[in-house]
Design an enzyme around this catalytic site. Structure first.
Site, PDB file in Angstrom:
ATOM      1  N   PRO A 205       0.819  -1.219   0.000  1.00 53.24           N
ATOM      2  CA  PRO A 205       0.000   0.000   0.000  1.00 53.24           C
ATOM      3  C   PRO A 205       0.850   1.266   0.000  1.00 53.24           C
ATOM      4  O   PRO A 205       1.991   1.267   0.480  1.00 53.24           O
ATOM      5  CB  PRO A 205      -0.807  -0.122   1.299  1.00 53.24           C
ATOM      6  CG  PRO A 205      -0.806  -1.573   1.635  1.00 53.24           C
ATOM      7  CD  PRO A 205       0.505  -2.093   1.147  1.00 53.24           C
ATOM      8  N   SER A 206       0.276   2.336  -0.543  1.00 47.70           N
ATOM      9  CA  SER A 206       0.894   3.661  -0.560  1.00 47.70           C
ATOM     10  C   SER A 206       2.241   3.676  -1.274  1.00 47.70           C
ATOM     11  O   SER A 206       3.099   4.524  -0.993  1.00 47.70           O
ATOM     12  CB  SER A 206       1.057   4.206   0.870  1.00 47.70           C
ATOM     13  OG  SER A 206      -0.183   4.255   1.534  1.00 47.70           O
ATOM     14  N   ARG A 207       2.442   2.720  -2.165  1.00 49.63           N
ATOM     15  CA  ARG A 207       3.671   2.611  -2.949  1.00 49.63           C
ATOM     16  C   ARG A 207       4.902   2.339  -2.090  1.00 49.63           C
ATOM     17  O   ARG A 207       6.034   2.579  -2.513  1.00 49.63           O
ATOM     18  CB  ARG A 207       3.896   3.870  -3.802  1.00 49.63           C
ATOM     19  CG  ARG A 207       2.751   4.181  -4.773  1.00 49.63           C
ATOM     20  CD  ARG A 207       2.635   3.074  -5.821  1.00 49.63           C
ATOM     21  NE  ARG A 207       1.644   3.383  -6.837  1.00 49.63           N
ATOM     22  CZ  ARG A 207       0.399   2.917  -6.839  1.00 49.63           C
ATOM     23  NH1 ARG A 207      -0.024   2.144  -5.849  1.00 49.63           N
ATOM     24  NH2 ARG A 207      -0.431   3.222  -7.807  1.00 49.63           N
ATOM     25  N   LEU A 208       4.706   1.829  -0.893  1.00 49.53           N
ATOM     26  CA  LEU A 208       5.829   1.481  -0.009  1.00 49.53           C
ATOM     27  C   LEU A 208       6.165   0.005  -0.210  1.00 49.53           C
ATOM     28  O   LEU A 208       6.016  -0.829   0.689  1.00 49.53           O
ATOM     29  CB  LEU A 208       5.471   1.795   1.451  1.00 49.53           C
ATOM     30  CG  LEU A 208       5.177   3.273   1.729  1.00 49.53           C
ATOM     31  CD1 LEU A 208       4.766   3.472   3.186  1.00 49.53           C
ATOM     32  CD2 LEU A 208       6.394   4.133   1.386  1.00 49.53           C
ATOM     33  N   HIS A 209       6.632  -0.296  -1.392  1.00 45.27           N
ATOM     34  CA  HIS A 209       6.832  -1.677  -1.807  1.00 45.27           C
ATOM     35  C   HIS A 209       8.039  -2.315  -1.130  1.00 45.27           C
ATOM     36  O   HIS A 209       8.984  -1.637  -0.722  1.00 45.27           O
ATOM     37  CB  HIS A 209       7.014  -1.742  -3.323  1.00 45.27           C
ATOM     38  CG  HIS A 209       6.002  -0.959  -4.096  1.00 45.27           C
ATOM     39  ND1 HIS A 209       4.644  -1.163  -3.966  1.00 45.27           N
ATOM     40  CD2 HIS A 209       6.154   0.043  -5.011  1.00 45.27           C
ATOM     41  CE1 HIS A 209       3.995  -0.341  -4.783  1.00 45.27           C
ATOM     42  NE2 HIS A 209       4.890   0.408  -5.405  1.00 45.27           N
TER      43      HIS A 209
END
Length: 234
Positions: A205-209
């Protein structure tokens, strides 16, 4: 309905949204295999078990000696102790570029699992014996197609149909036949990408890969490479 929303004007298409990733698992340097090839094997089997559509599809990027890149989708065919194998026409654009600049990048994207695997490395041709063994396993139609196609060359609208008819007559088989003796062309065979860098990516989520990268230790042998493993910021 697509998850992507856009706004359009006369001279622009602007993408405004995208699906949010939310995978339950995590990857870190402490929970992956010490070998990126073994870790890929694990993920590839999981992709197959999860019924990912075409888990063997991968993007192959090559470049000219002046650095002009090109990419295309090809099929991954083998993982061995040295690297990743695919097959193609040796006169194609990709092969010409690999001859001139023997470095390549691969990318697997398994959308259903929100996973990517990125591979960088040098390339080598497979032996004729290795290529021949694989070629014999292909359906008759695709073996004939390898002879008929002068890959990446400009052709007329009906040229391919005529060439296929010619090779069917030459070898005495039809593309629809179940069996037939169609030999390996001299201009066709396999390439192996021997990785120097492999990255595993997991959508969050939230591009916190999650990103875990393997870098090959310089000077370590091809048959027993050593790796440093790091987590990368998303």
């Amino acid at each position: 309905m697509s998850s992507v929303s856009v706004t359009e004007s006369a001279d622009c298409v602007q993408v405004q949204g995208h699906v949010q990733y939310d995978t339950p698992d995590h990857i870190t340097p402490s929970n992956v295999h010490t070998s990126p090839l073994e870790q890929f094997h694990i993920w590839f089997n999981q992709a197959r078990e999860a019924n990912v559509r075409e888990p063997d599809a991968m993007s192959l990027s090559t470049a000219t000696t002046s650095g002009i890149p090109s990419s295309r989708m090809v099929l991954f065919k083998q993982l061995d102790k040295r690297g990743f194998v695919f097959y193609t026409n040796y006169t194609s654009r990709k092969s010409r570029e690999l001859e001139q600049n023997p470095q390549a990048a691969l990318l697997f994207f398994w959308r259903e699992m929100s996973r990517q695997v990125r591979v960088l490395g040098r390339v080598e041709k497979l032996s004729k014996e290795e290529s021949e063994e694989y070629f014999k396993s292909r359906p008759v139609g695709t073996r004939l197609g390898a002879w008929a196609s002068h890959q990446s060359s400009v052709i007329g609208e009906d040229d391919l149909v005529h060439r296929l008819a010619e090779v069917q007559e030459r070898f005495g088989v039809q593309a629809s036949d179940k069996e037939g003796d169609v030999p390996l062309p001299d201009f066709w065979g396999g390439w192996r990408v021997i990785p120097s860098e492999v990255e595993f990516w997991l959508g969050k989520p939230s591009r916190l890969h999650d990103r875990v990268r393997y870098l090959r230790v310089e000077g370590s042998p091809d048959n027993q490479p050593q790796w440093t493993i790091d987590r990368l910021s998303p």
